[in-house]
Design an enzyme around this catalytic site. Structure first.
Site, PDB file in Angstrom:
ATOM      1  N   VAL A 116       0.826  -1.209   0.000  1.00 48.47           N
ATOM      2  CA  VAL A 116       0.000   0.000   0.000  1.00 48.47           C
ATOM      3  C   VAL A 116       0.865   1.265   0.000  1.00 48.47           C
ATOM      4  CG1 VAL A 116      -0.162   0.045   2.553  1.00 48.47           C
ATOM      5  CG2 VAL A 116      -2.027   1.010   1.202  1.00 48.47           C
ATOM      6  N   LYS A 117       2.112   1.127   0.447  1.00 46.51           N
ATOM      7  CA  LYS A 117       2.986   2.295   0.596  1.00 46.51           C
ATOM      8  C   LYS A 117       3.426   2.906  -0.729  1.00 46.51           C
ATOM      9  CE  LYS A 117       3.082   2.621   4.978  1.00 46.51           C
ATOM     10  NZ  LYS A 117       2.687   3.826   5.673  1.00 46.51           N
ATOM     11  N   ASP A 118       3.240   2.179  -1.839  1.00 46.38           N
ATOM     12  CA  ASP A 118       3.544   2.778  -3.145  1.00 46.38           C
ATOM     13  C   ASP A 118       2.687   4.017  -3.367  1.00 46.38           C
ATOM     14  OD1 ASP A 118       5.118   0.591  -3.462  1.00 46.38           O
ATOM     15  OD2 ASP A 118       4.069  -0.239  -5.193  1.00 46.38           O
TER      16      ASP A 118
ATOM     17  N   ALA B 157       4.247   6.845  -1.418  1.00 43.15           N
ATOM     18  CA  ALA B 157       5.547   7.249  -1.973  1.00 43.15           C
ATOM     19  C   ALA B 157       5.355   8.142  -3.200  1.00 43.15           C
ATOM     20  CB  ALA B 157       6.374   6.004  -2.315  1.00 43.15           C
TER      21      ALA B 157
END
Ligand code: PMP
Length: 317
Positions: free
Chosen positions: A39-41, A44
């Site tokens: 999910v951190k894409d 970012a």
């Protein structure tokens, strides 16, 4: 066209076996299928796009973040495509695998001693200090409003569209709180009947904080990426209706079921979220319960829990 365009718009799949017999379906948002594996894409790319739009990122600039895992992977992906350098500051206690992975993806890895949040040696304070000293861009996931905004603008609308506008509850863990706060804010406006429920590991103080505003006692737990003894700045308690506490054993048992019964190759915090979502669905209602599978299992291969509750000393082969 670049791989960055494949961030988001992840599938929302029903948990056919795990949800079998429940009064309402449980649907899972497959964030582990983002190109960087989590999910951190979303965060970012949002933070970098926002900084570029504000003109604070010169070509070839250096990004720095205090991260041991998914955010580092997401930033490594963006750095590779957009031509930035990346420094990741890790606490010493994090596994060597994570240092190796981030270095392999082109990041410079700085290891900070294990130290409490108010110590100058704490990894977040080290990152802040290095950013100041070198003029590097601190992506600052725990405070950056772009983190919440990306979930309010993308994850929330995607979920509501994918379930045809019918959602009984949204269930997620909180690390930075970006996912639950952003999706929660979107649902308050566009699906106000939906309940927003925090999935919290036993040992984290957040469940008690949701219930009565006082941070609960903390103790060790093995699930990674969610829960804390100090509410992050961007986590908005006013969009959360309730919390479910989930033990490590329950989380890891459910994670294994996600692998073997649903073909969803996810990490431990997905198990925590699904245990909480199943509890919410079991209480009934008239619309599906939606939860998030935050990351992929490949970053936990060296963890003892991956081998099962009997903890084989060696993987059977
Ligand atoms: N699960 C895992 C494995 C994570 O790394 C994170 C992020 N720390 C989360 C869940 C929670 O996401 P958020 O930061 O949006 O609260």
């Amino acid at each position: 066209m670049s791989i960055l365009e494949s961030i988001g718009r992840t599938p929302l799949v029903p948990l056919h076996r795990i949800g079998h017999g429940l009064p309402v379906p449980v649907l899972a948002k497959c964030e582990h299928l983002n190109p960087g594996g989590s999910v951190k894409d979303r965060l970012a790319i949002a933070i970098v796009d926002d900084a570029e739009a504000r003109g604070v990122l010169a070509p070839g600039a250096t990004l720095i973040e205090a991260t041991a895992g998914n955010t580092g992977m997401g930033l490594a992906l963006i750095a590779a495509i957009r031509g930035y350098a990346l420094v990741c500051v890790l606490p010493e206690k994090m596994s060597v695998d994570k240092r190796v992975a981030l270095a392999a993806l082109g990041a410079r890895v700085v290891v900070a001693p294990n130290a409490p949040p108010d110590s100058p040696d704490n990894f977040q304070n080290v990152a802040r200090r290095m950013a100041r000293e070198h003029g590097w861009f601190l992506t600052d996931q725990f405070c950056n409003p772009a983190n919440v905004r990306v979930h309010e603008m993308t994850t929330g609308p995607e979920i509501l569209e994918q379930c045809g506008g019918r959602i009984g509850a949204f269930v997620a863990g909180a690390g930075t709180g970006g996912t639950i706060t952003g999706v929660g804010r979107f649902l308050r406006k566009h699906a106000p009947a939906a309940r927003v429920v925090l999935a919290d590991p036993v040992g984290s103080g957040l469940a008690r904080w949701v219930a009565d505003g006082v941070i609960g006692p903390d103790s060790a737990y093995q699930v990674e990426g969610i829960g804390t003894s100090r509410p992050p700045e961007i986590l908005d308690r006013s969009v959360i209706d309730a919390a479910e506490s989930v033990s490590d054993d329950e989380s890891f048992a459910m994670t294994r079921r996600l692998w073997t019964e649903e073909g969803l190759f996810v990490g431990g915090s997905a198990g925590t979220a699904v245990v909480a979502a199943v509890r919410v669905a079991a209480r009934g209602g008239s619309a599906p319960v939606v939860t998030v599978l935050p990351d992929s299992w490949d970053r936990y291969l060296s963890r003892p829990w991956i081998r099962g509750p009997h903890r084989d000393p060696e993987p059977p082969c």
